[in-house]
Design a protein around this motif. Structure first.
Motif, mmCIF file in Angstrom:
data_model
loop_
_atom_site.group_PDB
_atom_site.id
_atom_site.type_symbol
_atom_site.label_atom_id
_atom_site.label_comp_id
_atom_site.label_asym_id
_atom_site.label_seq_id
_atom_site.Cartn_x
_atom_site.Cartn_y
_atom_site.Cartn_z
ATOM 1 N N PRO A 218 0.805 -1.233 0.000
ATOM 2 C CA PRO A 218 0.000 0.000 0.000
ATOM 3 C C PRO A 218 0.836 1.282 0.000
ATOM 4 O O PRO A 218 0.297 2.368 -0.166
ATOM 5 N N TYR A 219 2.191 1.185 0.209
ATOM 6 C CA TYR A 219 3.044 2.389 0.162
ATOM 7 C C TYR A 219 4.042 2.325 -0.994
ATOM 8 O O TYR A 219 4.990 3.103 -1.042
ATOM 9 N N THR A 220 3.889 1.348 -1.866
ATOM 10 C CA THR A 220 4.946 1.088 -2.847
ATOM 11 C C THR A 220 4.445 1.309 -4.268
ATOM 12 O O THR A 220 3.464 0.682 -4.690
ATOM 13 N N ALA A 221 5.134 2.170 -5.015
ATOM 14 C CA ALA A 221 4.742 2.458 -6.400
ATOM 15 C C ALA A 221 5.224 1.322 -7.308
ATOM 16 O O ALA A 221 6.378 0.918 -7.254
ATOM 17 N N GLY A 222 4.315 0.803 -8.127
ATOM 18 C CA GLY A 222 4.736 -0.260 -9.048
ATOM 19 C C GLY A 222 3.548 -1.005 -9.623
ATOM 20 O O GLY A 222 2.415 -0.843 -9.171
ATOM 21 N N SER A 223 3.832 -1.821 -10.620
ATOM 22 C CA SER A 223 2.774 -2.520 -11.363
ATOM 23 C C SER A 223 2.816 -4.034 -11.168
ATOM 24 O O SER A 223 2.295 -4.777 -11.993
ATOM 25 N N PRO A 269 -2.046 3.135 4.613
ATOM 26 C CA PRO A 269 -1.849 3.155 3.161
ATOM 27 C C PRO A 269 -1.755 4.590 2.629
ATOM 28 O O PRO A 269 -2.386 5.497 3.177
ATOM 29 N N LEU A 270 -0.952 4.757 1.571
ATOM 30 C CA LEU A 270 -0.692 6.087 0.994
ATOM 31 C C LEU A 270 -1.970 6.897 0.810
ATOM 32 O O LEU A 270 -2.925 6.406 0.201
ATOM 33 N N GLY A 271 -1.996 8.094 1.352
ATOM 34 C CA GLY A 271 -3.106 9.012 1.109
ATOM 35 C C GLY A 271 -4.334 8.754 1.973
ATOM 36 O O GLY A 271 -5.342 9.447 1.814
ATOM 37 N N VAL A 272 -4.286 7.756 2.893
ATOM 38 C CA VAL A 272 -5.479 7.466 3.708
ATOM 39 C C VAL A 272 -5.371 8.206 5.048
ATOM 40 O O VAL A 272 -4.451 7.957 5.828
ATOM 41 N N PRO A 273 -6.288 9.154 5.357
ATOM 42 C CA PRO A 273 -6.224 9.871 6.634
ATOM 43 C C PRO A 273 -6.593 8.954 7.797
ATOM 44 O O PRO A 273 -7.434 8.058 7.638
ATOM 45 N N LYS A 274 -5.947 9.184 8.947
ATOM 46 C CA LYS A 274 -6.125 8.290 10.102
ATOM 47 C C LYS A 274 -7.595 8.209 10.550
ATOM 48 O O LYS A 274 -8.115 7.125 10.792
ATOM 49 N N ARG A 275 -8.230 9.371 10.626
ATOM 50 C CA ARG A 275 -9.610 9.396 11.116
ATOM 51 C C ARG A 275 -10.524 8.545 10.219
ATOM 52 O O ARG A 275 -11.311 7.733 10.703
ATOM 53 N N ALA A 276 -10.361 8.734 8.904
ATOM 54 C CA ALA A 276 -11.189 7.966 7.961
ATOM 55 C C ALA A 276 -10.885 6.477 8.096
ATOM 56 O O ALA A 276 -11.788 5.628 8.083
ATOM 57 N N TYR A 277 -9.593 6.151 8.277
ATOM 58 C CA TYR A 277 -9.209 4.743 8.388
ATOM 59 C C TYR A 277 -9.864 4.112 9.625
ATOM 60 O O TYR A 277 -10.408 3.016 9.569
ATOM 61 N N LEU A 278 -9.822 4.849 10.735
ATOM 62 C CA LEU A 278 -10.395 4.313 11.979
ATOM 63 C C LEU A 278 -11.893 4.070 11.820
ATOM 64 O O LEU A 278 -12.429 3.054 12.271
ATOM 65 N N THR A 279 -12.583 4.998 11.159
ATOM 66 C CA THR A 279 -14.024 4.846 10.961
ATOM 67 C C THR A 279 -14.312 3.603 10.122
ATOM 68 O O THR A 279 -15.124 2.747 10.496
#
Ligand code: SF4
Ligand code: SF4
Length: 299
Positions: A218-223, A269-279
Motif C-alpha cells: 500500500p506504500y509502494t509504487a509499481g505494477s 496506506p498512501l493518502g489514507v487519513p487516520k480518522r477515515a481509516y479508523l471509521t
C-alpha cells in the motif's frame, strides 16, 4: 526507425553496470520475447550478452549510442576497465538521447548506499535526497526502479523511447504509466484487506498480509500486480508480503512485521487519513463474512 534502404535501423544501447549484483541483468533475461527485442535493439556493450565492442573499447573511445542504461549504484571511487564510472557516464551522456537508470540501486542507491564505497548513491538520488552532480542529465533520464526491475517495464519503456512517445514521469523520474499505482492495486487479496481479514501463513491463498505480516504494497509504487512476473504471478498473489523494492526507502529493516499502536497500523496506506481509516476499520471489523474466513479450496 528506418535507414535509407528502408531497413529497420536498430537502436544502439550501452548497458553500463555500476556497483551491482547483476540481479537486473538476470531479470532482464526473463523477458519472454527477447528475439523480437534484439531485432529492434543492439547492445554496443552488455556485461553478459555478446556485444559489438569490449568494455575497454567502450570506455576508451566514444562509440555511437542512442540509449545509456545504468544498473547498479555509482560512487566516486568505482571504476570500470580502470576508468571512473562517473567519467564514463559523462563521456556518453551528451551524445545519447536518453539515459535509463535500471533498478533501485542506480535510481536511489538501493542496498549499496550502506556499503563501504565512497558516497554510494543512485544517478540522481541517494534515498530521496536529490544529488546535484548530474543535474544537467535530469531532463534526459528515466528511472526504472525495482530490485530487480520487471523486464516488461524496462522493455516497454525502451520501445516508448524508440517510438518517441511522450513519457510522463513522477518526481523520481519513473514513468507514471507503471509507477502511478501502488503494488496493492490489482492484488487478488484486496477483498481481505477491505474486510480486515489477515492471512495466517505465508504461501496460503487466503487473507491479506498487511495487518500482521508487514506487506509494503500500500506504500509502494509499481505494477507488480498488473504486469505479472513471468506473465504468471506476483509476490502478494503467491502469499509473500511486498518488500517495497521500488521505493527510495528500500531496503527497509524489520520486514514481515506491522508496527501497531493499540491495534492500528503505525503507517497507513498512501493518502489514507487516520480518522477515515479508523471509521472504516471500525465498520468493516463488525462484519463477519463466513466466505472470507473459510479456506478457498477445501482439503
Ligand atoms: S497482501 Fe498486500 S497487496 Fe495484497 S491486499 Fe494485502 S496489503 Fe494489499
Ligand atoms: S511485489 Fe514489492 S517487493 Fe516484490 S517486486 Fe514488486 S515492488 Fe518489489
Amino acid at each position: 526507425m528506418k535507414n535509407p534502404n528502408g531497413e529497420n535501423k536498430k537502436i544502439k544501447i550501452l548497458w553500463l553496470s555500476g556497483i551491482s549484483c547483476y540481479g537486473n541483468i538476470h531479470s532482464f533475461f526473463n523477458y519472454p520475447h527477447m528475439e523480437v527485442f534484439l531485432e529492434d535493439f543492439e547492445f554496443i556493450y552488455h556485461p553478459v550478452l555478446d556485444s559489438t565492442f569490449s568494455l575497454k573499447e567502450i570506455v576508451n573511445e566514444t562509440k555511437e549510442c542512442n540509449i545509456l542504461l545504468i544498473d547498479g549504484a555509482i560512487s566516486d571511487d568505482f571504476h570500470r576497465a580502470d576508468v571512473n564510472i562517473k567519467d564514463i557516464i559523462n563521456r556518453y551522456a551528451t551524445s545519447v538521447n536518453r539515459i535509463v537508470t535500471v533498478g533501485t540501486c542506480a535510481t536511489f542507491g538501493g542496498i549499496f548506499k550502506y556499503s563501504d564505497f565512497q558516497s554510494p548513491r543512485g544517478l540522481h538520488f541517494c534515498g530521496d535526497e536529490l544529488q546535484t552532480d548530474f543535474l544537467h542529465l535530469r531532463n534526459k533520464t528515466i528511472s526504472i526502479s525495482g530490485c530487480p526491475i520487471q523486464p516488461e517495464v524496462l522493455v516497454n519503456t525502451l520501445y516508448e523511447i524508440k517510438n518517441q512517445t511522450d513519457i510522463k514521469l513522477d518526481t523520481f523520474l519513473r514513468p507514471k504509466e507503471y509507477y502511478a499505482y501502488t503494488v496493492h492495486n490489482g492484488c487478488t487479496r484486496n477483498e481481505y484487506f477491505e474486510y480486515k481479514v489477515d492471512g495466517h501463513k505465508f504461501g496460503e491463498l487466503e487473507g491479506c498480509l498487511f495487518y500482521d505480516h508487514g506487506c509494503q504494497a500500500p506504500y509502494t509504487a509499481g505494477s507488480c500486480n498488473k504486469i505479472l512476473w513471468n506473465e504468471q504471478n506476483s509476490k502478494t498473489r503467491s502469499g509473500s508480503p511486498c518488500f517495497g523494492c521500488t521505493e527510495y526507502t528500500f531496503p527497509k529493516m524489520s520486514l514481515y512485521d506491522t508496527k501497531k499502536n493499540m491495534g492500528i497500523p503505525q503507517n497507513l496506506p498512501l493518502g489514507v487519513p487516520k480518522r477515515a481509516y479508523l471509521t472504516i476499520a471500525g465498520v468493516t471489523k463488525a462484519f463477519s463474512i463466513q466466505r472470507l474466513e473459510k479456506k478457498l479450496i477445501d482439503d
